[in-house]
Design a protein around this motif. Sequence first.
Motif, PDB file in Angstrom:
ATOM      1  N   LYS A   3     -15.085  -5.245  -0.376  1.00 17.98           N
ATOM      2  CA  LYS A   3     -13.594  -5.545   0.175  1.00 17.98           C
ATOM      3  C   LYS A   3     -12.725  -4.467  -0.077  1.00 17.98           C
ATOM      4  O   LYS A   3     -12.480  -3.952  -1.380  1.00 17.98           O
ATOM      5  N   VAL A   4     -12.171  -4.109   1.001  1.00 16.26           N
ATOM      6  CA  VAL A   4     -11.069  -2.921   0.939  1.00 16.26           C
ATOM      7  C   VAL A   4      -9.823  -3.396   1.357  1.00 16.26           C
ATOM      8  O   VAL A   4      -9.728  -3.926   2.590  1.00 16.26           O
ATOM      9  N   VAL A   5      -8.849  -3.438   0.669  1.00 16.93           N
ATOM     10  CA  VAL A   5      -7.419  -3.871   1.155  1.00 16.93           C
ATOM     11  C   VAL A   5      -6.396  -2.615   1.555  1.00 16.93           C
ATOM     12  O   VAL A   5      -6.422  -1.685   0.721  1.00 16.93           O
ATOM     13  N   ASP A  17     -13.637   2.759  11.287  1.00 21.12           N
ATOM     14  CA  ASP A  17     -14.784   3.459  10.563  1.00 21.12           C
ATOM     15  C   ASP A  17     -15.137   2.539   9.344  1.00 21.12           C
ATOM     16  O   ASP A  17     -16.227   2.364   8.942  1.00 21.12           O
ATOM     17  N   LEU A  18     -14.002   2.402   8.404  1.00 22.57           N
ATOM     18  CA  LEU A  18     -14.540   1.619   7.194  1.00 22.57           C
ATOM     19  C   LEU A  18     -14.989   0.182   7.558  1.00 22.57           C
ATOM     20  O   LEU A  18     -15.775  -0.438   6.480  1.00 22.57           O
ATOM     21  N   ARG A  19     -14.417  -0.428   8.428  1.00 21.94           N
ATOM     22  CA  ARG A  19     -14.985  -1.957   8.744  1.00 21.94           C
ATOM     23  C   ARG A  19     -16.537  -1.970   9.189  1.00 21.94           C
ATOM     24  O   ARG A  19     -16.904  -3.068   8.970  1.00 21.94           O
ATOM     25  N   ALA A  20     -17.046  -0.652   9.536  1.00 22.78           N
ATOM     26  CA  ALA A  20     -18.508  -0.864   9.915  1.00 22.78           C
ATOM     27  C   ALA A  20     -19.405  -1.278   8.803  1.00 22.78           C
ATOM     28  O   ALA A  20     -20.546  -1.667   8.884  1.00 22.78           O
ATOM     29  N   ASP A  21     -18.857  -0.846   7.310  1.00 26.75           N
ATOM     30  CA  ASP A  21     -19.837  -1.181   6.251  1.00 26.75           C
ATOM     31  C   ASP A  21     -19.023  -1.909   5.232  1.00 26.75           C
ATOM     32  O   ASP A  21     -19.556  -1.901   4.273  1.00 26.75           O
ATOM     33  N   HIS A  22     -17.618  -2.182   5.216  1.00 24.84           N
ATOM     34  CA  HIS A  22     -17.014  -2.863   4.184  1.00 24.84           C
ATOM     35  C   HIS A  22     -16.223  -3.896   5.154  1.00 24.84           C
ATOM     36  O   HIS A  22     -15.947  -4.145   5.869  1.00 24.84           O
ATOM     37  N   ASN A  23     -15.996  -4.971   4.163  1.00 27.48           N
ATOM     38  CA  ASN A  23     -14.960  -6.043   4.437  1.00 27.48           C
ATOM     39  C   ASN A  23     -13.472  -5.584   4.241  1.00 27.48           C
ATOM     40  O   ASN A  23     -13.069  -5.434   3.270  1.00 27.48           O
ATOM     41  N   VAL A  24     -12.692  -4.955   5.574  1.00 22.46           N
ATOM     42  CA  VAL A  24     -11.543  -4.730   5.221  1.00 22.46           C
ATOM     43  C   VAL A  24     -10.508  -5.633   5.595  1.00 22.46           C
ATOM     44  O   VAL A  24     -10.410  -6.437   6.601  1.00 22.46           O
ATOM     45  N   VAL A  25      -9.313  -5.816   5.020  1.00 22.19           N
ATOM     46  CA  VAL A  25      -8.159  -6.410   5.130  1.00 22.19           C
ATOM     47  C   VAL A  25      -7.221  -5.588   5.173  1.00 22.19           C
ATOM     48  O   VAL A  25      -6.750  -4.634   4.287  1.00 22.19           O
ATOM     49  N   TYR A  26      -6.739  -5.336   6.570  1.00 20.52           N
ATOM     50  CA  TYR A  26      -5.703  -4.258   6.984  1.00 20.52           C
ATOM     51  C   TYR A  26      -4.452  -4.879   7.583  1.00 20.52           C
ATOM     52  O   TYR A  26      -4.591  -5.607   8.571  1.00 20.52           O
ATOM     53  N   ASP A  27      -3.313  -4.924   6.831  1.00 18.32           N
ATOM     54  CA  ASP A  27      -2.055  -5.328   7.139  1.00 18.32           C
ATOM     55  C   ASP A  27      -0.759  -4.546   6.688  1.00 18.32           C
ATOM     56  O   ASP A  27      -0.617  -4.564   5.252  1.00 18.32           O
ATOM     57  N   PRO A  28      -0.431  -3.791   7.313  1.00 22.30           N
ATOM     58  CA  PRO A  28       0.666  -2.939   6.799  1.00 22.30           C
ATOM     59  C   PRO A  28       1.967  -3.428   6.401  1.00 22.30           C
ATOM     60  O   PRO A  28       2.787  -2.918   5.852  1.00 22.30           O
ATOM     61  N   THR A  29       2.250  -4.808   6.451  1.00 22.49           N
ATOM     62  CA  THR A  29       3.180  -5.636   5.956  1.00 22.49           C
ATOM     63  C   THR A  29       3.187  -6.161   4.568  1.00 22.49           C
ATOM     64  O   THR A  29       3.825  -6.510   4.067  1.00 22.49           O
ATOM     65  N   LEU A  30       1.749  -5.961   4.218  1.00 21.55           N
ATOM     66  CA  LEU A  30       1.311  -6.419   2.942  1.00 21.55           C
ATOM     67  C   LEU A  30       2.185  -5.888   1.717  1.00 21.55           C
ATOM     68  O   LEU A  30       2.534  -6.501   0.709  1.00 21.55           O
ATOM     69  N   VAL A  31       2.592  -4.607   1.861  1.00 23.72           N
ATOM     70  CA  VAL A  31       3.654  -3.844   1.163  1.00 23.72           C
ATOM     71  C   VAL A  31       4.771  -4.543   0.660  1.00 23.72           C
ATOM     72  O   VAL A  31       5.352  -4.514  -0.375  1.00 23.72           O
ATOM     73  N   ASP A  32       5.363  -5.502   1.611  1.00 20.71           N
ATOM     74  CA  ASP A  32       6.487  -6.154   1.429  1.00 20.71           C
ATOM     75  C   ASP A  32       6.407  -7.698   1.163  1.00 20.71           C
ATOM     76  O   ASP A  32       7.023  -8.411   1.196  1.00 20.71           O
ATOM     77  N   ASP A  33       4.956  -8.019   0.958  1.00 14.52           N
ATOM     78  CA  ASP A  33       4.785  -9.519   0.465  1.00 14.52           C
ATOM     79  C   ASP A  33       3.825  -9.400  -0.755  1.00 14.52           C
ATOM     80  O   ASP A  33       2.591  -9.468  -0.618  1.00 14.52           O
ATOM     81  N   GLY A  34       4.613  -9.318  -1.835  1.00 14.60           N
ATOM     82  CA  GLY A  34       3.650  -9.130  -3.138  1.00 14.60           C
ATOM     83  C   GLY A  34       2.703 -10.336  -3.421  1.00 14.60           C
ATOM     84  O   GLY A  34       1.605 -10.007  -3.822  1.00 14.60           O
ATOM     85  N   ASP A  35       3.021 -11.456  -3.176  1.00 13.11           N
ATOM     86  CA  ASP A  35       2.357 -12.439  -3.443  1.00 13.11           C
ATOM     87  C   ASP A  35       0.967 -12.591  -2.492  1.00 13.11           C
ATOM     88  O   ASP A  35      -0.349 -12.661  -3.174  1.00 13.11           O
TER      89      ASP A  35
END
Length: 308
Positions: A3-5, A17-35
């Motif tokens: 898993k890659v966040v 490219d990363l999703r091809a062989d990893h479980n990718v969680v991509y959300d550029p708003t995560l930086v503003d949602d600590g929990d």
Amino acid sequence: MKKVVISEFMDEAAVEDLRADHNVVYDPTLVDDGDRLLAELADAEAIIVRNRTQVRGALLGGAPSLRAVGRLGVGLDNIDLDACKAAGISVHPASGANDLSVAEYVITSAAILLRGAYLGFDRMIAGEWPRQDMSGGELSGKTLGLAGFGSIARETASMARALGMTIAAMDPFVPEGDAAWDGVARHEDLASLAAASDVLSLHVPLTDGTRDMVNADILTAMNPGAVVVNAARGGVVDEAALAAALRNGQIAGAALDVFASEPLTKEDGAKFKGLSNLILTPHIAGVTVESNTRVSALTAKNVRSALA
């Protein structure tokens, strides 16, 4: 799949490219949602960040499986390197991938500030014709002073030379006999460099030794026609002292891409209100369409290798 966040914006092609062989969680708003970020990191083996995500303290404590940190850029002051090392977490900056864009930002900003022809559009719209006030000066024949002489500063120096500028620099970490000093006036301290520079460009990390290094004393040492460009790190310039120097004509202009507090708030920005000889940009000197592609691709490669 590991898993890659990814908590800040990244080029979509690199994400896929990363999703091809990893479980990718991509959300550029995560930086503003600590929990939510902590929840995603609970079982993550890698995190990819820019400069706003603070990889330290609670974040590291809440990511027991973390093995790698990919940095979409080169500055590492938002990452606790000692804590990462102690936990066996490797840290991977995208070294060299945005040198060109930062160097172009520095040269462009310096040219705009010295020329003066691009900052008076409001006067033109108002019906003035201020040819004398807006004629300004040239880069050619001027001295570019580089505080810090790493790869980005050297790329900037190369561009400046092509435009006819003379180069001066200071960097206690580059040995005196290093070939990089060929054709460069080497200074031992910032006051000396500032006094010799028509354009003072900063290329240092934020440390206890560099915090507020460009202060009232340094600005006083500069000539009235000189300009300051900071595309390195917020906090290395005393912003209140800089604003005062711009207001009283102590220096001719400044460009700031980084700030002591980011994002720059309305309250923090108030000190700059009314200054017409100032360029402010939101930490984007190293971010262009092209550099984002390079930085993202390199970071994806680095993280994939770290998790292999």
